[in-house]
Design a protein around this motif. Sequence first.
Motif, PDB file in Angstrom:
ATOM      1  N   GLU A 103      14.145   1.366  -2.066  1.00 43.94           N
ATOM      2  CA  GLU A 103      15.265   2.477  -1.414  1.00 43.94           C
ATOM      3  C   GLU A 103      14.938   2.589   0.128  1.00 43.94           C
ATOM      4  N   ARG A 104      15.131   1.669   1.475  1.00 45.96           N
ATOM      5  CA  ARG A 104      14.484   1.788   2.428  1.00 45.96           C
ATOM      6  C   ARG A 104      16.093   1.114   3.370  1.00 45.96           C
ATOM      7  N   LYS A 105      16.418   1.637   4.152  1.00 49.15           N
ATOM      8  CA  LYS A 105      17.608   0.940   4.944  1.00 49.15           C
ATOM      9  C   LYS A 105      18.715   1.521   4.475  1.00 49.15           C
ATOM     10  N   LYS A 106      18.179   2.425   3.858  1.00 51.40           N
ATOM     11  CA  LYS A 106      20.045   4.052   3.648  1.00 51.40           C
ATOM     12  C   LYS A 106      19.931   5.320   4.317  1.00 51.40           C
ATOM     13  N   GLY A 107      19.016   5.047   5.354  1.00 43.87           N
ATOM     14  CA  GLY A 107      18.167   7.108   6.091  1.00 43.87           C
ATOM     15  C   GLY A 107      17.967   7.763   5.515  1.00 43.87           C
ATOM     16  N   TYR A 108      17.094   7.631   4.364  1.00 42.87           N
ATOM     17  CA  TYR A 108      16.153   8.989   3.429  1.00 42.87           C
ATOM     18  C   TYR A 108      15.054   8.641   4.490  1.00 42.87           C
ATOM     19  N   ALA A 109      14.522   8.500   4.879  1.00 41.86           N
ATOM     20  CA  ALA A 109      13.341   8.390   5.720  1.00 41.86           C
ATOM     21  C   ALA A 109      14.101   9.484   7.286  1.00 41.86           C
ATOM     22  N   PHE A 110      14.800   9.200   7.520  1.00 40.09           N
ATOM     23  CA  PHE A 110      15.250  10.002   8.739  1.00 40.09           C
ATOM     24  C   PHE A 110      15.622  11.633   8.021  1.00 40.09           C
ATOM     25  N   ILE A 111      17.027  11.629   7.029  1.00 41.27           N
ATOM     26  CA  ILE A 111      16.623  12.755   6.152  1.00 41.27           C
ATOM     27  C   ILE A 111      15.192  13.151   5.790  1.00 41.27           C
ATOM     28  N   MET A 112      14.240  13.127   5.298  1.00 41.36           N
ATOM     29  CA  MET A 112      12.937  13.176   4.216  1.00 41.36           C
ATOM     30  C   MET A 112      12.507  13.924   5.976  1.00 41.36           C
TER      31      MET A 112
ATOM     32  N   ARG B  84       0.954  -0.928  -0.109  1.00 40.07           N
ATOM     33  CA  ARG B  84      -0.122   0.245  -0.221  1.00 40.07           C
ATOM     34  C   ARG B  84       0.790   1.275  -0.317  1.00 40.07           C
ATOM     35  N   ILE B  85       0.545   1.698  -1.080  1.00 37.62           N
ATOM     36  CA  ILE B  85       1.328   3.306  -1.105  1.00 37.62           C
ATOM     37  C   ILE B  85       1.177   4.259  -0.089  1.00 37.62           C
ATOM     38  N   SER B  86       2.413   4.643   0.882  1.00 40.47           N
ATOM     39  CA  SER B  86       1.888   5.321   1.462  1.00 40.47           C
ATOM     40  C   SER B  86       3.486   7.092   1.421  1.00 40.47           C
ATOM     41  N   PRO B  87       2.963   8.211   1.785  1.00 37.98           N
ATOM     42  CA  PRO B  87       1.961   8.273   2.070  1.00 37.98           C
ATOM     43  C   PRO B  87       0.472   7.861   1.487  1.00 37.98           C
ATOM     44  N   SER B  88      -0.723   8.117   1.966  1.00 37.70           N
ATOM     45  CA  SER B  88      -1.659   7.720   1.080  1.00 37.70           C
ATOM     46  C   SER B  88      -2.366   9.168  -0.061  1.00 37.70           C
ATOM     47  N   SER B  89      -1.508  10.004   0.436  1.00 39.61           N
ATOM     48  CA  SER B  89      -1.941  11.010  -0.442  1.00 39.61           C
ATOM     49  C   SER B  89      -1.350  10.945  -1.376  1.00 39.61           C
ATOM     50  N   CYS B  90      -0.967  10.363  -1.695  1.00 39.81           N
ATOM     51  CA  CYS B  90       0.367   9.285  -3.260  1.00 39.81           C
ATOM     52  C   CYS B  90      -1.155   8.730  -3.733  1.00 39.81           C
ATOM     53  N   GLU B  91      -2.014   7.911  -3.650  1.00 33.87           N
ATOM     54  CA  GLU B  91      -2.475   7.262  -4.438  1.00 33.87           C
ATOM     55  C   GLU B  91      -3.600   7.680  -5.010  1.00 33.87           C
ATOM     56  N   THR B  92      -3.735   7.818  -6.126  1.00 39.68           N
ATOM     57  CA  THR B  92      -4.084   8.769  -7.440  1.00 39.68           C
ATOM     58  C   THR B  92      -5.641   8.117  -8.249  1.00 39.68           C
TER      59      THR B  92
ATOM     60  N   PHE C  56       4.227   9.218   5.894  1.00 33.95           N
ATOM     61  CA  PHE C  56       5.663   9.057   4.988  1.00 33.95           C
ATOM     62  C   PHE C  56       5.289   7.528   4.212  1.00 33.95           C
ATOM     63  N   GLY C  57       6.898   8.113   3.422  1.00 34.94           N
ATOM     64  CA  GLY C  57       6.595   6.174   3.034  1.00 34.94           C
ATOM     65  C   GLY C  57       7.921   6.712   2.108  1.00 34.94           C
ATOM     66  N   ILE C  58       8.769   5.418   1.773  1.00 30.51           N
ATOM     67  CA  ILE C  58      10.661   5.174   0.973  1.00 30.51           C
ATOM     68  C   ILE C  58       9.921   4.214   0.070  1.00 30.51           C
ATOM     69  N   ARG C  59      10.526   4.340  -1.250  1.00 21.72           N
ATOM     70  CA  ARG C  59       9.618   3.348  -2.032  1.00 21.72           C
ATOM     71  C   ARG C  59      10.413   2.003  -1.399  1.00 21.72           C
ATOM     72  N   PRO C  60      10.468   1.164  -1.736  1.00 25.91           N
ATOM     73  CA  PRO C  60      10.647  -0.396  -1.514  1.00 25.91           C
ATOM     74  C   PRO C  60      11.973  -0.293  -1.288  1.00 25.91           C
TER      75      PRO C  60
END
Length: 172
Positions: free
Chosen positions: A107-116, A30-38, A101-105
């Motif tokens: 790209e996870r475990k690279k610290g991007y969520a923290f930065i974002m 499921r896409i996160s955040p849901s605001s990205c669901e078109t 929030f969400g990081i594309r699958p």
Amino acid sequence: MKVIKLVEIIAIDELQFQNYIDSWHNQKERISPSSCETGTISFQKWKETQLILAQEDNHPAGMVRAETLFLIEDNGYIIGAINLRYAMTEDLLKFGGHMSFGIRPEERKKGYAFIMIKLALNRLRVNGITKALVTITRDNKPAQRTIRKIGGKLENAYESKGNVIDRYWISL
């Protein structure tokens, strides 16, 4: 060195956005955040709707001012997205809070969520938010670790639809 930045929705290209959405669908997530669901609307219509929600006074009844921002590379590649909400309703105080929030699958475990999230917290601060609420399902350990690393403090938890929801506050 890779350059990444947090950008508004107007900077997002339709092809890059579709590629981002496809990466979630390919993992059957499921896409996160849901605001990205078109849903069934076009990219352009979705973008227009999101821009309306970001305006100070022009959002549908029961909704609060919110905007979706994207963490991207210089080439437009979307790494993740975060939806910020600038006011709270009773429902958002229970589930949702000031951000999702969400990081594309891939790209996870690279610290991007923290930065974002760190970049997004600056945006909340500039808009008068001094404490940000984040709600996370108990089984989402990576998100919990990220929020705690940023300084989030667990206030409480509750059960909803068979899930335990943890409520964290981050002082800005």
